[in-house]
Motif scaffolding. Structure first.
Motif, PDB file in Angstrom:
ATOM      1  N   TYR A 150       0.810  -1.211   0.000  1.00  0.00           N
ATOM      2  CA  TYR A 150       0.000   0.000   0.000  1.00  0.00           C
ATOM      3  C   TYR A 150       0.848   1.267   0.000  1.00  0.00           C
ATOM      4  O   TYR A 150       0.458   2.280  -0.583  1.00  0.00           O
ATOM      5  CB  TYR A 150      -0.987  -0.010   1.171  1.00  0.00           C
ATOM      6  CG  TYR A 150      -2.272  -0.721   0.808  1.00  0.00           C
ATOM      7  CD1 TYR A 150      -3.296  -0.035   0.181  1.00  0.00           C
ATOM      8  CD2 TYR A 150      -2.426  -2.076   1.051  1.00  0.00           C
ATOM      9  CE1 TYR A 150      -4.465  -0.680  -0.185  1.00  0.00           C
ATOM     10  CE2 TYR A 150      -3.586  -2.734   0.690  1.00  0.00           C
ATOM     11  CZ  TYR A 150      -4.612  -2.035   0.070  1.00  0.00           C
ATOM     12  OH  TYR A 150      -5.756  -2.677  -0.300  1.00  0.00           O
ATOM     13  N   THR A 151       2.012   1.226   0.662  1.00  0.00           N
ATOM     14  CA  THR A 151       2.865   2.415   0.676  1.00  0.00           C
ATOM     15  C   THR A 151       3.214   2.841  -0.741  1.00  0.00           C
ATOM     16  O   THR A 151       2.998   3.994  -1.151  1.00  0.00           O
ATOM     17  CB  THR A 151       4.166   2.129   1.455  1.00  0.00           C
ATOM     18  OG1 THR A 151       3.834   1.769   2.783  1.00  0.00           O
ATOM     19  CG2 THR A 151       5.070   3.347   1.479  1.00  0.00           C
ATOM     20  N   SER A 152       3.733   1.888  -1.507  1.00  0.00           N
ATOM     21  CA  SER A 152       4.158   2.240  -2.864  1.00  0.00           C
ATOM     22  C   SER A 152       2.958   2.556  -3.749  1.00  0.00           C
ATOM     23  O   SER A 152       2.993   3.487  -4.559  1.00  0.00           O
ATOM     24  CB  SER A 152       4.992   1.104  -3.462  1.00  0.00           C
ATOM     25  OG  SER A 152       5.737   1.592  -4.542  1.00  0.00           O
ATOM     26  N   ALA A 153       1.866   1.791  -3.560  1.00  0.00           N
ATOM     27  CA  ALA A 153       0.675   2.017  -4.389  1.00  0.00           C
ATOM     28  C   ALA A 153       0.120   3.414  -4.157  1.00  0.00           C
ATOM     29  O   ALA A 153      -0.194   4.146  -5.111  1.00  0.00           O
ATOM     30  CB  ALA A 153      -0.388   0.964  -4.062  1.00  0.00           C
TER      31      ALA A 153
ATOM     32  N   SER B 199      -5.235   0.713 -11.220  1.00  0.00           N
ATOM     33  CA  SER B 199      -4.233   1.375 -12.083  1.00  0.00           C
ATOM     34  C   SER B 199      -2.990   1.860 -11.331  1.00  0.00           C
ATOM     35  O   SER B 199      -2.604   3.007 -11.402  1.00  0.00           O
ATOM     36  CB  SER B 199      -4.856   2.503 -12.908  1.00  0.00           C
ATOM     37  OG  SER B 199      -5.778   3.245 -12.187  1.00  0.00           O
ATOM     38  N   ILE B 200      -2.387   0.933 -10.596  1.00  0.00           N
ATOM     39  CA  ILE B 200      -1.074   1.190  -9.993  1.00  0.00           C
ATOM     40  C   ILE B 200      -0.041   1.018 -11.119  1.00  0.00           C
ATOM     41  O   ILE B 200      -0.064   0.003 -11.828  1.00  0.00           O
ATOM     42  CB  ILE B 200      -0.800   0.199  -8.851  1.00  0.00           C
ATOM     43  CG1 ILE B 200      -1.913   0.306  -7.804  1.00  0.00           C
ATOM     44  CG2 ILE B 200       0.563   0.439  -8.221  1.00  0.00           C
ATOM     45  CD1 ILE B 200      -2.032  -0.890  -6.895  1.00  0.00           C
ATOM     46  N   PRO B 201       0.842   2.011 -11.314  1.00  0.00           N
ATOM     47  CA  PRO B 201       1.760   1.924 -12.462  1.00  0.00           C
ATOM     48  C   PRO B 201       2.729   0.742 -12.360  1.00  0.00           C
ATOM     49  O   PRO B 201       3.075   0.305 -11.267  1.00  0.00           O
ATOM     50  CB  PRO B 201       2.518   3.248 -12.401  1.00  0.00           C
ATOM     51  CG  PRO B 201       2.383   3.716 -10.994  1.00  0.00           C
ATOM     52  CD  PRO B 201       1.058   3.225 -10.517  1.00  0.00           C
TER      53      PRO B 201
ATOM     54  N   HIS C  60       3.004  -3.179  -7.724  1.00  0.00           N
ATOM     55  CA  HIS C  60       3.280  -2.699  -9.082  1.00  0.00           C
ATOM     56  C   HIS C  60       3.110  -3.795 -10.120  1.00  0.00           C
ATOM     57  O   HIS C  60       2.720  -3.546 -11.253  1.00  0.00           O
ATOM     58  CB  HIS C  60       4.691  -2.112  -9.159  1.00  0.00           C
ATOM     59  CG  HIS C  60       4.814  -0.860  -8.361  1.00  0.00           C
ATOM     60  ND1 HIS C  60       4.152   0.292  -8.681  1.00  0.00           N
ATOM     61  CD2 HIS C  60       5.498  -0.591  -7.226  1.00  0.00           C
ATOM     62  CE1 HIS C  60       4.425   1.222  -7.776  1.00  0.00           C
ATOM     63  NE2 HIS C  60       5.239   0.704  -6.880  1.00  0.00           N
ATOM     64  N   TYR C  61       3.383  -5.024  -9.707  1.00  0.00           N
ATOM     65  CA  TYR C  61       3.202  -6.130 -10.645  1.00  0.00           C
ATOM     66  C   TYR C  61       1.720  -6.375 -10.918  1.00  0.00           C
ATOM     67  O   TYR C  61       1.293  -6.513 -12.068  1.00  0.00           O
ATOM     68  CB  TYR C  61       3.867  -7.400 -10.110  1.00  0.00           C
ATOM     69  CG  TYR C  61       3.493  -8.626 -10.903  1.00  0.00           C
ATOM     70  CD1 TYR C  61       3.901  -8.754 -12.236  1.00  0.00           C
ATOM     71  CD2 TYR C  61       2.712  -9.632 -10.343  1.00  0.00           C
ATOM     72  CE1 TYR C  61       3.534  -9.862 -12.977  1.00  0.00           C
ATOM     73  CE2 TYR C  61       2.344 -10.737 -11.078  1.00  0.00           C
ATOM     74  CZ  TYR C  61       2.757 -10.845 -12.398  1.00  0.00           C
ATOM     75  OH  TYR C  61       2.393 -11.935 -13.130  1.00  0.00           O
ATOM     76  N   MET C  62       0.919  -6.415  -9.842  1.00  0.00           N
ATOM     77  CA  MET C  62      -0.503  -6.711  -9.993  1.00  0.00           C
ATOM     78  C   MET C  62      -1.254  -5.557 -10.665  1.00  0.00           C
ATOM     79  O   MET C  62      -2.184  -5.774 -11.424  1.00  0.00           O
ATOM     80  CB  MET C  62      -1.154  -6.996  -8.631  1.00  0.00           C
ATOM     81  CG  MET C  62      -0.612  -8.196  -7.897  1.00  0.00           C
ATOM     82  SD  MET C  62      -0.816  -9.750  -8.788  1.00  0.00           S
ATOM     83  CE  MET C  62      -2.557 -10.058  -8.497  1.00  0.00           C
ATOM     84  N   GLY C  63      -0.882  -4.315 -10.318  1.00  0.00           N
ATOM     85  CA  GLY C  63      -1.599  -3.169 -10.862  1.00  0.00           C
ATOM     86  C   GLY C  63      -2.867  -2.838 -10.101  1.00  0.00           C
ATOM     87  O   GLY C  63      -3.397  -1.741 -10.222  1.00  0.00           O
ATOM     88  N   ILE C  64      -3.368  -3.805  -9.334  1.00  0.00           N
ATOM     89  CA  ILE C  64      -4.543  -3.567  -8.487  1.00  0.00           C
ATOM     90  C   ILE C  64      -4.246  -4.130  -7.099  1.00  0.00           C
ATOM     91  O   ILE C  64      -3.396  -5.002  -6.940  1.00  0.00           O
ATOM     92  CB  ILE C  64      -5.818  -4.253  -9.035  1.00  0.00           C
ATOM     93  CG1 ILE C  64      -5.520  -5.743  -9.294  1.00  0.00           C
ATOM     94  CG2 ILE C  64      -6.311  -3.573 -10.296  1.00  0.00           C
ATOM     95  CD1 ILE C  64      -6.747  -6.564  -9.582  1.00  0.00           C
ATOM     96  N   LEU C  65      -4.951  -3.595  -6.082  1.00  0.00           N
ATOM     97  CA  LEU C  65      -4.736  -4.056  -4.704  1.00  0.00           C
ATOM     98  C   LEU C  65      -6.057  -4.096  -3.969  1.00  0.00           C
ATOM     99  O   LEU C  65      -6.911  -3.233  -4.169  1.00  0.00           O
ATOM    100  CB  LEU C  65      -3.841  -3.066  -3.946  1.00  0.00           C
ATOM    101  CG  LEU C  65      -2.330  -3.211  -3.944  1.00  0.00           C
ATOM    102  CD1 LEU C  65      -1.757  -2.238  -2.926  1.00  0.00           C
ATOM    103  CD2 LEU C  65      -1.901  -4.622  -3.637  1.00  0.00           C
ATOM    104  N   ASP C  66      -6.234  -5.111  -3.113  1.00  0.00           N
ATOM    105  CA  ASP C  66      -7.296  -5.030  -2.113  1.00  0.00           C
ATOM    106  C   ASP C  66      -6.766  -5.682  -0.838  1.00  0.00           C
ATOM    107  O   ASP C  66      -5.745  -6.369  -0.884  1.00  0.00           O
ATOM    108  CB  ASP C  66      -8.581  -5.690  -2.637  1.00  0.00           C
ATOM    109  CG  ASP C  66      -8.449  -7.179  -2.778  1.00  0.00           C
ATOM    110  OD1 ASP C  66      -8.574  -7.886  -1.764  1.00  0.00           O
ATOM    111  OD2 ASP C  66      -8.189  -7.643  -3.913  1.00  0.00           O
ATOM    112  N   PRO C  67      -7.418  -5.456   0.300  1.00  0.00           N
ATOM    113  CA  PRO C  67      -6.822  -5.883   1.577  1.00  0.00           C
ATOM    114  C   PRO C  67      -6.783  -7.397   1.773  1.00  0.00           C
ATOM    115  O   PRO C  67      -6.066  -7.881   2.643  1.00  0.00           O
ATOM    116  CB  PRO C  67      -7.745  -5.253   2.639  1.00  0.00           C
ATOM    117  CG  PRO C  67      -8.657  -4.331   1.924  1.00  0.00           C
ATOM    118  CD  PRO C  67      -8.674  -4.714   0.494  1.00  0.00           C
TER     119      PRO C  67
END
Ligand SMILES: Nc1ncnc2c1ncn2[C@@H]1O[C@H](COP(=O)(O)OP(=O)(O)O)[C@@H](O)[C@H]1O
Ligand SMILES: [Mg+2]
Lengths: 260, 337
Positions: B71-74, B144-146, B226-233
């Motif tokens: 989450y920090t980087s995202a 849309s995480i780069p 960054h690899y996934m491009g999306i995040l959830d908890p």
């Protein structure tokens, strides 16, 4: 001779049981002081306090004119006190050489980062540690076992390894808790010679031991504990002739009469 | 490096060869992505191994450091427009700071208490991510995480980027283990009293191990985001923490290589379960949790030292037997002459 260690009015309670009771003694620079007494007399408890493993309930310990009561346990080695343990405390999954190298912790300074990156300074220090550890393994006669796992060694060898591990730190005061336990006659005699050599090189020794041959040959002075209290202090000859000691302790051990 | 290749020559050679050829043996994009995830998990497992196997502490909250890193980087890259490289540096530092604070707070706890405290921390972090909606996107997550700009960001280039970092983490940890710091960790694991009497500040060293493991987990988390491009908890909860723990325990807590092997074993089992679930309809959902729990229990019961130490000791025994047999043969030959 100047005084290295001063123990004053030292007491220790374990939940209402007094294990050490108002004990005073001194260790002078470059001497071997033996601490003797029957099982349960409180000898190990005294060593534990002098090495910072447990705090005293009462009393003071001064080392090289510094009050040690507030000094955290991990500072003792740097200040010049190292020890061996009655119930061996060896690192069984490490090699004998690595065990001894742990003893040099305070003599080395490489950081976590430089160790992880294996920087030149860390590698140089590592080599120095190995050389010094080997030197001491040779002195205690364990060089051939340097790369064996400590867990595979017999009891007597582990005692020697603990001595090497304590000595690589170049202590001013070495604390030994029954180092000859489980050794045979020849091995004990060899060990006595080694302790004399250590003393010659300027390290004082506080020795807890049951083997009277060893005590009487190498101790400069003897302090006798019984049920937590000091009952006598003097040269080996004085102690042997002290009626108090004979009554409380020596008289019960016929081996002393036959050997002493 | 010369010293390295001498010390771990064989294992390192085999590892490098397998790692490099894998994407060509399995040229499928799907297997490359599996390889990438396994690599990311290996970084966390190696860090956890430093804490558990070397310094002898348990952590049931490792996935939370992973999540904090992710989450920090995202957040930094999507909300503040920083480049992924800066984000990744932050994803190493922020979890390390959290680990430092947690480590300070729980200093002195041991055994069950330590397990409970780290478990609680894991829950708090996951809930925190879920509830801090304006920043983290809450339960619905972030999109849309780069990507990390590394040779076009194809599966193949990402695979080599990740495994390059795994290799760095592995070498760092192996070096550490065979240095004064690693020996201090191992000494603490065996006897805190003896370690202290040798001048090792037990608390400080435990804290250091904890911080390094948090940092490793954070780096992996950032790369994951960054690899996934999306995040959830969802992936940063106890389920994943237990999985990391199982990886370390299977491979053998006291071995850095063990953490890597354990990650691979768990990876294979996960893939096997996925394949099986396509055939057997009942195997959906959290079946893998049950399987990993079962494996953990079996390992603790029958092989508490783990795979790598077990295999190593079998190998050493075989070598000793061979040496003895050789010696005997020589004696016989001499006798014959
Ligand atoms: N950690 C401890 N907790 C409770 N009692 C202890 C502890 N350590 C030592 N004792 C008690 O203190 C007394 C002295 O023990 P110790 O110092 O080991 O004697 P010695 O080394 O002279 O044989 C014994 O009665 C022992 O039971
Ligand atoms: Mg004792």
């Amino acid at each position: 001779m100047t005084t290295l260690l001063t123990v004053q009015d030292l007491s220790r309670d374990f939940g209402g049981v007094r294990a050490v009771n108002h004990v005073d003694f001194e260790v002078k620079q470059g001497e071997i002081l033996a601490l003797i007494g029957p099982n349960g007399a409180g000898k190990s408890t005294v060593l534990n306090m002098v090495s910072g493993v447990i705090p005293p309930s009462e009393g003071e310990i001064r080392f090289a004119n510094q009050l040690m009561t507030r000094v955290p346990g991990y500072e003792y080695a740097k200040l010049g006190i190292t020890r061996t343990f009655q119930n061996l405390q060896t690192f069984d999954d490490m090699t004998v050489l690595e065990n001894v190298m742990v003893g040099m912790h305070t003599k080395t300074h490489s950081s976590l980062f430089s160790c992880g990156m294996s920087l030149t300074t860390a590698r140089r220090e590592e080599r120095t540690m190995q050389e010094r550890a080997h030197t001491w393994l040779e002195k205690v006669g364990l060089s051939s076992l340097a790369s064996s796992h400590a867990g595979s060694l017999p009891y007597g060898k582990l005692r020697l390894m603990e001595i090497a591990r304590a000595m690589v730190a170049e202590p001013k005061l070495l604390l030994l808790d029954e180092p000859a336990a489980g050794l045979n006659h020849t091995e004990t005699a060899e060990m006595s010679r080694m302790f004399q050599e250590i003393r010659e090189n300027g390290t004082a020794i506080l020795l807890v031991e049951h083997d009277m041959d060893m005590i009487m040959t190498i101790a400069d002075r003897i302090v006798v504990l019984d049920q937590g209290s000091k009952i006598a202090e003097g040269t080996p000859r004085e102690i042997q002739e002290n009626p108090c000691v004979i009554a409380a302790y020596l008289g019960t051990e016929e081996q002393v009469e036959s050997r002493g | 490096m010369k010293q390295l290749t001498k010390k771990w020559g064989k294992s390192l050679g085999i590892y490098l060869a397998l790692m490099i050829i894998f994407p060509f043996v399995m040229p499928d994009e799907y297997y490359r992505s599996v390889g990438i995830i396994i690599g990311l998990q290996a970084i966390v497992a190696i860090g956890l191994c430093l804490v558990m196997g070397l310094a002898g502490q348990i952590s049931l909250g490792q996935a939370s450091f992973w999540g904090i890193g992710a989450y920090t980087s995202a957040v930094l890259t999507t909300k503040f427009g920083l480049t992924p490289l800066v984000g990744l540096v932050a994803s190493a530092i922020v979890p390390a700071v959290f680990a430092f604070i947690l480590g300070r707070a729980i200093a002195g706890l041991q055994g069950y208490y330590l397990a409970m405290a780290t478990l609680a921390f894991g829950y708090i972090v996951q809930i925190g991510i879920q509830e801090w909606e304006p920043v983290t996107g809450g339960a619905s997550g972030m999109i849309s995480i780069p990507q990390v700009p590394f040779f076009g960001g194809s599966e193949l280039s990402m695979y080599y980027l990740i495994w390059g970092i795994v290799t760095c983490v592995l070498l760092f940890s192996l070096n550490l283990m065979h240095s004064r710091i690693g020996r201090a960790f191992r000494a603490i694991h065996k006897s805190e009293v003896a370690a202290t009497s040798m001048g090792i500040d037990v608390r400080k060293f435990k804290l250091n191990a904890f911080v390094v493991s948090g940092m490793f987990a954070g780096i992996s988390g950032g790369l994951y985001a960054h690899y996934m491009g999306i995040l959830d908890p969802q992936p940063f909860g106890m389920h994943e923490s237990i999985k990391f723990l199982t990886m370390v325990v299977i491979g053998g807590m006291t071995s850095i290589w063990g953490a890597l092997i354990g990650t691979l074993v768990i990876g294979f089992i996960s893939e096997g379960l996925v394949m099986l679930s396509e055939v057997v309809p009942g195997l959906q959902g959290d079946v893998d949790t049950i399987v990993f729990g079962g494996i953990l229990v079996l390992i603790v019961m029958f092989m508490p030292e783990g795979l790598v130490p077990r295999i190593r000791s079998l190998y050493e025994k075989a070598q000793a037997k061979k040496a003895a047999a050789n010696a005997e043969q020589r004696v016989e030959r001499k006798a014959a002459i």
